[in-house]
Design an enzyme around this catalytic site. Sequence first.
Site, mmCIF file in Angstrom:
data_model
loop_
_atom_site.group_PDB
_atom_site.id
_atom_site.type_symbol
_atom_site.label_atom_id
_atom_site.label_comp_id
_atom_site.label_asym_id
_atom_site.label_seq_id
_atom_site.Cartn_x
_atom_site.Cartn_y
_atom_site.Cartn_z
ATOM 1 N N ARG A 1 1.105 1.763 -4.549
ATOM 2 C CA ARG A 1 1.551 3.147 -4.339
ATOM 3 C C ARG A 1 2.684 3.477 -5.299
ATOM 4 O O ARG A 1 3.593 2.669 -5.501
ATOM 5 C CB ARG A 1 2.019 3.352 -2.896
ATOM 6 C CG ARG A 1 0.856 3.178 -1.932
ATOM 7 C CD ARG A 1 1.197 3.554 -0.511
ATOM 8 N NE ARG A 1 0.063 3.216 0.342
ATOM 9 C CZ ARG A 1 0.037 3.362 1.653
ATOM 10 N NH1 ARG A 1 1.088 3.844 2.278
ATOM 11 N NH2 ARG A 1 -1.030 3.032 2.337
ATOM 12 N N ARG B 1 9.691 -0.945 1.096
ATOM 13 C CA ARG B 1 8.884 0.052 0.396
ATOM 14 C C ARG B 1 8.673 -0.407 -1.040
ATOM 15 O O ARG B 1 9.548 -0.316 -1.869
ATOM 16 C CB ARG B 1 9.608 1.407 0.434
ATOM 17 C CG ARG B 1 8.768 2.598 0.028
ATOM 18 C CD ARG B 1 9.558 3.891 0.174
ATOM 19 N NE ARG B 1 9.907 4.179 1.562
ATOM 20 C CZ ARG B 1 9.106 4.813 2.419
ATOM 21 N NH1 ARG B 1 7.931 5.230 2.025
ATOM 22 N NH2 ARG B 1 9.483 5.013 3.648
ATOM 23 N N SER C 1 -0.418 2.351 11.233
ATOM 24 C CA SER C 1 -0.774 3.733 11.483
ATOM 25 C C SER C 1 -2.284 3.757 11.685
ATOM 26 O O SER C 1 -3.029 3.343 10.809
ATOM 27 C CB SER C 1 -0.373 4.572 10.263
ATOM 28 O OG SER C 1 -0.494 5.938 10.549
ATOM 29 N N ARG D 1 5.705 -5.688 5.752
ATOM 30 C CA ARG D 1 6.634 -5.192 6.778
ATOM 31 C C ARG D 1 6.674 -6.127 7.977
ATOM 32 O O ARG D 1 7.703 -6.263 8.638
ATOM 33 C CB ARG D 1 6.238 -3.780 7.208
ATOM 34 C CG ARG D 1 6.551 -2.773 6.107
ATOM 35 C CD ARG D 1 6.517 -1.352 6.584
ATOM 36 N NE ARG D 1 6.953 -0.471 5.495
ATOM 37 C CZ ARG D 1 7.011 0.846 5.574
ATOM 38 N NH1 ARG D 1 6.662 1.459 6.701
ATOM 39 N NH2 ARG D 1 7.421 1.557 4.553
ATOM 40 N N GLU E 1 7.961 1.932 11.150
ATOM 41 C CA GLU E 1 6.500 1.947 11.118
ATOM 42 C C GLU E 1 5.928 0.673 10.506
ATOM 43 O O GLU E 1 6.352 0.225 9.448
ATOM 44 C CB GLU E 1 6.028 3.152 10.290
ATOM 45 C CG GLU E 1 4.514 3.193 10.131
ATOM 46 C CD GLU E 1 4.054 4.322 9.197
ATOM 47 O OE1 GLU E 1 4.864 5.240 8.946
ATOM 48 O OE2 GLU E 1 2.913 4.256 8.743
#
Length: 429
Positions: A262, A277, A352, A390, A349
């Site tokens: 990403r 991230r 999801s 994560r 988070e």
Amino acid sequence: MHDIRLIRSNPDAFDAALARRGEGPRAQEILAIDESRRAKIKASEGAQAERNAASKLVGAAKASGDEAEFERLRALVASKKDEQAALEDAVKAEEARLTGLLEVLPNSPYDSVPDGADEADNVEINRWGNPRNFSFTPVEHFEVPAAAAGLDFETAAKISGSRFVVMKGAMVRLQRALAQFMLDTHITKHGLTETWVPVIVRDEAMYGTDKLPKFGEDSYQTTNGWWLIPTSEVPLTYTVAGDILSDADLPIRMTAHSQCFRSEAGSAGKDTTGMLRQHQFEKVEMVSITKPEDSDAELERMTKCAEGILEALDLPYRTVVLCTGDMGFGARRTHDIEVWLPGQNTYREISSCSTTGDFQARRMNARFRRADGKPEFVHTLNGSGLAVGRCLIAVVENYQQEDGSITIPAVLQRYMSDAQTISTDGQLI
RNA sequence: GGAGGAGUGGCAGAGUGGUCGAAUGCGGCGGUCUUGAAAACCGUUGAGGGUUUACGCCCUCCGGGGGUUCGAAUCCCUCCUCCUCCGCCA
């Protein structure tokens, strides 16, 4: 992609759904184009029918030797051809306008989704486990000595830049153990089929999973036009593109472990320290393809699959249903699972899970057929199960010890030569 | 990377300029026969779109796109995919 017939039959409901996502009303504009489009189709097809009819007579005229009639019909066909070509171009232009409008409009949320502007309005639907009571002040993952020994951000920056990491020794081993444990659990306990997919994909796959045209800047593209996947949801879901499945094939439940890429455009300055991230990270993904009537139950099932991993790791979490303002573009309903990070003293988070209904299926033309029925669009769902990087952070922070070591969760020990601890200097013991 | 070959309905596979959305076989569905089943026989069986209260009618689709022609599954261009051989390579 939205169903134009649905908009036609209930424009107010369509606009109301858009309004819930903070978009202005569009039905009127869309339906005006639709109407003009259909009028042009009618005209074009009419001209085509006349052309076809005249064309059929040409041969007969030639055969009967009526040269005058032959020439007259020839000219007629030629003129109809030009007329029809122009009308068809108009049809294509209208269709392009319509698609251009529809493809950038977000999916309609289910009624069960709470209204809201941002993450503050998300609604908790589940909470599991109690954050551990520390006899010392817990620190963030990159500050835990046992983890810091195996995390090298400076070298990663030298090689690739910011938002990358080089991991060494026990840290990588722990990451690999986590991924293996997640996959094994999904395969043996949750009944998902392990799948291995390309991480470089075509435009069509990105478009079909609603990453294009709107979110191209979030992903990386190769010089010849391929895309690095932002999530294996893209290739996994696209496996059924263009297919007409049998209803006996459904549900299809897949899981894959892949690298994800990403650009993190727009998140400059956010989560810059540590590996929360990154431009490149690992994720175990779950994708389900179901019949429309089964997708709601499947979302619950998928959420439980993800939660099950955290429970097995004894990591406290809470599950929220995203409000309309926080939901992703293609989702009708999304459950976020947030893991407790004691170093940050908050839930973050880690998964999801979303149902898109037939939104992606329409884009990629993925259908199924019931016995003796017409093809219908499938429903597609995707969810992280879990974000491996994560999860690594969560394990490090929740299992950190006062002396700077990390206790290895019981279920991971068999993947790590039965070691029980990562020592302060990053050794397995 | 080089040289060839091929993409047709759920599958297999004919069709090389008009009468072809497309033979035939298999599969599916319905029926006859049978106590039931099988076999045999008969019928039926693609998708998308427009229009219609409906029956229906019309348009498009033979890998995608473009072109030639009065007319294209069929000829031409281009892209994609697959196969074979050679080369290179984890």
